[in-house]
Design an enzyme around this catalytic site. Structure first.
Site, PDB file in Angstrom:
ATOM      1  N   ASP A 443     -25.147  21.586   0.879  1.00  0.00           N
ATOM      2  CA  ASP A 443     -25.531  21.073  -1.154  1.00  0.00           C
ATOM      3  C   ASP A 443     -24.442  20.652  -1.990  1.00  0.00           C
ATOM      4  O   ASP A 443     -23.894  22.240  -2.060  1.00  0.00           O
ATOM      5  CB  ASP A 443     -26.863  20.879  -1.583  1.00  0.00           C
ATOM      6  CG  ASP A 443     -26.462  19.435  -2.597  1.00  0.00           C
ATOM      7  OD1 ASP A 443     -26.985  17.883  -2.412  1.00  0.00           O
ATOM      8  OD2 ASP A 443     -26.191  19.357  -3.871  1.00  0.00           O
ATOM      9  N   ASP A 486     -23.682  13.738  -0.950  1.00  0.00           N
ATOM     10  CA  ASP A 486     -23.020  14.827  -1.139  1.00  0.00           C
ATOM     11  C   ASP A 486     -24.019  16.428   0.224  1.00  0.00           C
ATOM     12  O   ASP A 486     -23.094  17.126  -0.444  1.00  0.00           O
ATOM     13  CB  ASP A 486     -22.852  15.735  -2.690  1.00  0.00           C
ATOM     14  CG  ASP A 486     -24.207  15.904  -3.327  1.00  0.00           C
ATOM     15  OD1 ASP A 486     -24.922  15.726  -2.885  1.00  0.00           O
ATOM     16  OD2 ASP A 486     -24.322  16.511  -4.000  1.00  0.00           O
TER      17      ASP A 486
END
Length: 562
Positions: A443, A486
């Site tokens: 992440d 993301d």
């Protein structure tokens, strides 16, 4: 000279008319006799096969239902931790085991999901507890599905991977006095022996099979067609009876007969029949519904084997005797000019119909047949070229669509669907080779702030940079993809704990270092997990997600392995 001129004439017309009429009468009469006889035999065979199956099952089903009503089993299912009740219940189960034809039983308790089993060899004497049913395991989904549906009785053919056996299982729900499902009991019949005794009767020309209420094949001499574990499969993934037929009209005919018998419900002795084509041969199919077990019995008769038309050849001798003298005279005239070219053309047409465009030599006499053969050769060549071009286009387009469906358009990495395929392949490989593999859930830290401060276009550019850095950081045989937003996922080939940690730390450090050079410092939080043989996708992602959550909770820019 045209064919019309050559074959016109009163004598020829009379001979052909007489011959055609005689041949039509012979074909019609013989076919009518065979079909009427075949329908009668089909109904008899369907009822006979149904009776043989029911005679083998009804006693086992009745005994299983009697076992499900045993008070001590009901009481134990409500109090599974009571050792005295367990001892009494096991004793009762062992008593019933001797009565079952397969000398085996099973019981699964809903309270603690414990599964008990013993077989004809008494291999599990004093140790009948085998394993605990897992709601997350596909192998155990049958139990939870049947309990949820509340069907008091069910038959299914299913492999038990933990016991290493495949049987025809008789499942009966055990209900408490209040009507609550507290357990499931039953027995398992040896599938190979059952197929040999009931289905594979060894009579040439007769094929017997059985399908469940939804048409999924349960018993068939070819195990590749049996729909194991039908109860947990979606309708579109089941091996249904229509797979046996080549032509769509035959498939629809079979499904129509099943639907008609379903509407009739419990109507006794109802049999539907019709003609279908299997392996290029005409068969007569008969279907009956067995309401007591909720299955269909299907019998296929190859009439060409059971009643060859050669039995009716004496009838054709009358026809041959009247025409043989005249046909001998005309035979040598028409052979070279008509018969041979027509036969060659027919063979060529048949080959083209089967998709073979390499034609043999076609005779071309100076008449309509010769010109037709020439036109056919040219037409076949055109069709072959068009077919090859179309197949090439379809193959290219299919490949493009397959790639687009599994690629993230922003980063050109695998998307979530592509990652699912990679994970499934790695899970199968790990199970087959008994090796571990790694999964990294990545992440981008504070990515929302980057979007809010610089805009989504800049955020997209950041994601493209991260994708490039991830590609550069992994081994050639590892795979990286964008899970969404993301978040990225790396699937590592066979490796151990230390390799997973080294790879995760290398990725984290490289992105941190390279991003500083671009003027936009970035950090990553990485959740890692060492996948073991037998773990499912859900289990792998769950562990990686937990690790990622911990990495964020520890201040981000961290690597945590779970």
């Amino acid at each position: 000279m045209s064919l019309n001129t050559r074959f016109l004439g009163l004598a020829t017309a009379l001979i052909l008319c007489a011959g055609g009429a005689s041949w039509w009468a012979y074909q019609t009469l013989s076919q009518s006799i065979i079909e009427r006889w075949g329908r009668q035999v089909t109904e008899i065979q369907v009822r006979y096969d149904s009776a043989r199956l029911l005679s083998s099952l009804e006693r086992e089903i009745g005994l299983a239902k009697q076992l499900a009503r045993t008070p001590v089993l009901k009481q134990w299912a409500l109090e599974p931790d009571n050792s005295d009740l367990k001892t009494q219940a096991i004793r009762e189960l062992e008593n019933f085991r001797a009565g079952f034809g397969a000398k085996s039983y099973f019981i699964a308790l809903t309270e603690n999901r414990h599964y008990y089993f013993n077989n004809a060899q008494n291999d599990y004497a004093d140790d009948q507890f085998r394993y605990i049913l897992d709601p997350a395991s596909g192998d155990d989904a049958w139990f939870f599905q049947l309990v949820e549906e509340g069907r008091d009785f069910h038959l299914n053919v299913n492999p038990d991977t933990q016991l290493g056996v495949t049987k025809l299982w008789i499942d009966v729900l055990v209900r408490s006095e209040a009507g609550e499902v507290v357990a499931m009991v039953g027995t398992g019949l040896n599938l190979d022996a059952f197929l040999q005794d009931i289905v594979d009767i060894g009579q040439e020309g007769i094929t017997t099979l059985f399908a469940d209420y939804n048409g999924a094949i349960q018993l068939y001499r070819d195990r590749n067609y049996i729909d194991f574990a039908s109860i947990i499969k979606p309708e579109g993934q089941k091996k249904t009876v229509d797979l046996l037929f080549e032509h769509s009209q035959d498939k629809q005919k079979m499904l129509g007969m099943l639907a008609l018998l379903k509407k009739r419900g419990d109507a006794p002795g109802s049999v539907e029949s019709g003609f279908v084509v299997i392996d290029g041969k005409k068969h007569l199919v008969g279907v009956a519904y067995l309401p007591s077990i909720g299955w269909f019995e299907i019998t296929l008769l190859d009439l060409s084997v059971l009643v060859p038309k050669s039995y009716f050849w004496p009838l054709g001798l009358v026809f041959l005797a009247t025409l043989i003298v005249t046909l001998t005279v005309f035979h040598w005239v028409i052979r070279s000019r008509v018969l041979k070219p027509v036969v060659s053309l027919e063979a060529a047409v048949h080959r083209v119909r089967e998709g073979n465009y390499d034609l043999p030599y076609l005779p071309k006499p100076d008449n309509e047949i010769g010109r037709l053969a020439d036109h056919f050769e040219k037409m076949t060549d055109r069709v072959r070229r068009n077919t090859e071009e179309l197949e090439a286009r379809v193959e290219h387009r299919t490949e493009q669509l397959h790639r687009q469906a599994r690629t993230d358009p922003l980063t050109d990495l695998k998307n979530r669907r592509g990652l699912d395929d990679i994970l499934n392949e790695m899970i199968v490989r790990a199970e087959r080779e008994q090796v571990n593999f790694g999964i990294l859930w990545i992440d981008v830290d504070h990515f929302k702030s980057i979007n809010d401060e610089h805009g989504h276009q800049f955020g997209d550019e950041i994601l493209r940079r991260v994708a490039l850095w991830l590609r550069a950081s992994i081994r050639p045989y590892d795979q990286v993809g964008r899970w969404g937003g993301d978040e990225f996922v790396v699937v590592m080939g066979p490796c151990e704990h230390a390799v997973v940690m080294q790879a995760a730390e290398r990725i984290r450090a490289m992105v941190a270092e390279e991003s500083v050079r671009t003027g936009t410092p970035l950090t990553l939080s990485v959740g890692a997990h060492l996948g073991l043989p037998g773990e499912s996708i859900d289990t792998l992602l769950h562990h990686a997600d937990i690790a990622l959550y911990r990495a964020k909770g520890n201040g981000r820019n961290k690597v945590v392995i779970d």
